[in-house]
Enzyme design. Sequence first.
Site, PDB file in Angstrom:
ATOM      1  CE  LYS A 126      24.220 -11.489  10.054  1.00 31.49           C
ATOM      2  NZ  LYS A 126      22.986 -12.196  10.469  1.00 31.49           N
ATOM      3  NE  ARG A 175      20.403  -6.315  11.788  1.00 33.12           N
ATOM      4  CZ  ARG A 175      21.398  -6.928  12.434  1.00 33.12           C
ATOM      5  NH1 ARG A 175      22.599  -6.430  12.415  1.00 33.12           N
ATOM      6  NH2 ARG A 175      21.171  -8.044  13.078  1.00 33.12           N
ATOM      7  NE  ARG A 205      23.402 -16.164  18.836  1.00 32.79           N
ATOM      8  CZ  ARG A 205      23.364 -15.298  17.817  1.00 32.79           C
ATOM      9  NH1 ARG A 205      24.149 -15.478  16.773  1.00 32.79           N
ATOM     10  NH2 ARG A 205      22.523 -14.295  17.834  1.00 32.79           N
ATOM     11  NE  ARG A 259      23.176 -11.471  20.458  1.00 32.50           N
ATOM     12  CZ  ARG A 259      23.248 -11.234  19.154  1.00 32.50           C
ATOM     13  NH1 ARG A 259      24.291 -11.684  18.457  1.00 32.50           N
ATOM     14  NH2 ARG A 259      22.319 -10.556  18.528  1.00 32.50           N
ATOM     15  NE  ARG A 314      18.053 -10.631  16.930  1.00 35.96           N
ATOM     16  CZ  ARG A 314      18.725 -11.676  17.430  1.00 35.96           C
ATOM     17  NH1 ARG A 314      18.222 -12.369  18.442  1.00 35.96           N
ATOM     18  NH2 ARG A 314      19.869 -12.026  16.918  1.00 35.96           N
TER      19      ARG A 314
HETATM   20  P1  AMP Z   1      23.621  -8.733  15.577  1.00 35.04           P
HETATM   21  O1  AMP Z   1      24.705  -9.041  16.550  1.00 35.04           O
HETATM   22  O2  AMP Z   1      24.154  -8.435  14.211  1.00 35.04           O
HETATM   23  O3  AMP Z   1      22.527  -9.766  15.577  1.00 35.04           O
HETATM   24  O4  AMP Z   1      22.948  -7.368  16.072  1.00 35.04           O
HETATM   25  C1  AMP Z   1      22.295  -7.292  17.332  1.00 35.04           C
HETATM   26  C2  AMP Z   1      21.401  -6.079  17.378  1.00 35.04           C
HETATM   27  O5  AMP Z   1      22.172  -4.875  17.211  1.00 35.04           O
HETATM   28  C3  AMP Z   1      20.342  -5.991  16.295  1.00 35.04           C
HETATM   29  O6  AMP Z   1      19.186  -6.775  16.578  1.00 35.04           O
HETATM   30  C4  AMP Z   1      20.036  -4.497  16.308  1.00 35.04           C
HETATM   31  O7  AMP Z   1      19.277  -4.138  17.432  1.00 35.04           O
HETATM   32  C5  AMP Z   1      21.441  -3.902  16.498  1.00 35.04           C
HETATM   33  N1  AMP Z   1      22.093  -3.692  15.186  1.00 35.04           N
HETATM   34  C6  AMP Z   1      23.182  -4.342  14.701  1.00 35.04           C
HETATM   35  N2  AMP Z   1      23.489  -3.911  13.457  1.00 35.04           N
HETATM   36  C7  AMP Z   1      22.561  -2.966  13.156  1.00 35.04           C
HETATM   37  C8  AMP Z   1      22.303  -2.166  12.009  1.00 35.04           C
HETATM   38  N3  AMP Z   1      23.064  -2.277  10.901  1.00 35.04           N
HETATM   39  N4  AMP Z   1      21.264  -1.300  12.050  1.00 35.04           N
HETATM   40  C9  AMP Z   1      20.489  -1.185  13.144  1.00 35.04           C
HETATM   41  N5  AMP Z   1      20.646  -1.936  14.247  1.00 35.04           N
HETATM   42  C10 AMP Z   1      21.672  -2.823  14.270  1.00 35.04           C
END
Ligand code: AMP
Length: 216
Positions: free
Chosen positions: A14, A89, A128, A161, A172
Amino acid sequence: MKNIVLMGPPGAGKGTQAKLIIAEHNLPHISTGDMFREAIKNQTPLGKIASQYINDGHLVPDDVTIGLVKERLSMDDCANGYILDGFPRTLVQAEALKKLTEEINRPITAVLNIDAPKDLLVERISGRRVCKTCGAPYHIVNRKPKVEGVCDNCGGELYQRKDDNIDALNTRLDIYNKDTAPILDYYAKEGLLYTFDGTIGAEKLIQEINALLEGK
Ligand code: AMP
């Protein structure tokens, strides 16, 4: 109008596709994950709430996340389109998003879902690395920087990360299957869903996505 939602499990590509779409279409990239990481880095009240959830691979509570997105989508730079990456999400977030985007007259026009099998997601996420400064994505095997540990684009430091370890990743992926995947049905019923094969490589994938977006 290109009011786009990007969906897919962690590691589907993404973030990479979002950056390629921006380069082509000049849209603001709204990544809730990036917004949380920035807040954590700056030790803001939001960052303090979000950090423990994120590090363990859990979702930040809906009310916090929805409030953040509402504020961001209402800004002037989203008037001519936007790319949402990592939101919604949960079904609660998807329903809130529909309501709030209609309220501000910026309704979603397409949901792009990138799909990939679990073994590929694990391989991508565990290798990553990300630039601390500009967020550009790398991989220790598949997309090495020219100089180890240094971003090709901006010279920033590459890091892993905290949630890109196998325990947080398993959490996740479970959360994705349980809470996030059901949203795909919701968007299919709304007639907004377009699914892409995330295994074909970033260059081919962006061509397919651009072909779809041309008509949008
Ligand atoms: P990402 O960078 O999109 O993988 O997001 C990293 C982390 O941020 C996720 O594993 C969640 O802990 C938090 N996060 C990001 N977007 C959301 C969302 N829409 N709802 C809840 N937690 C989120």
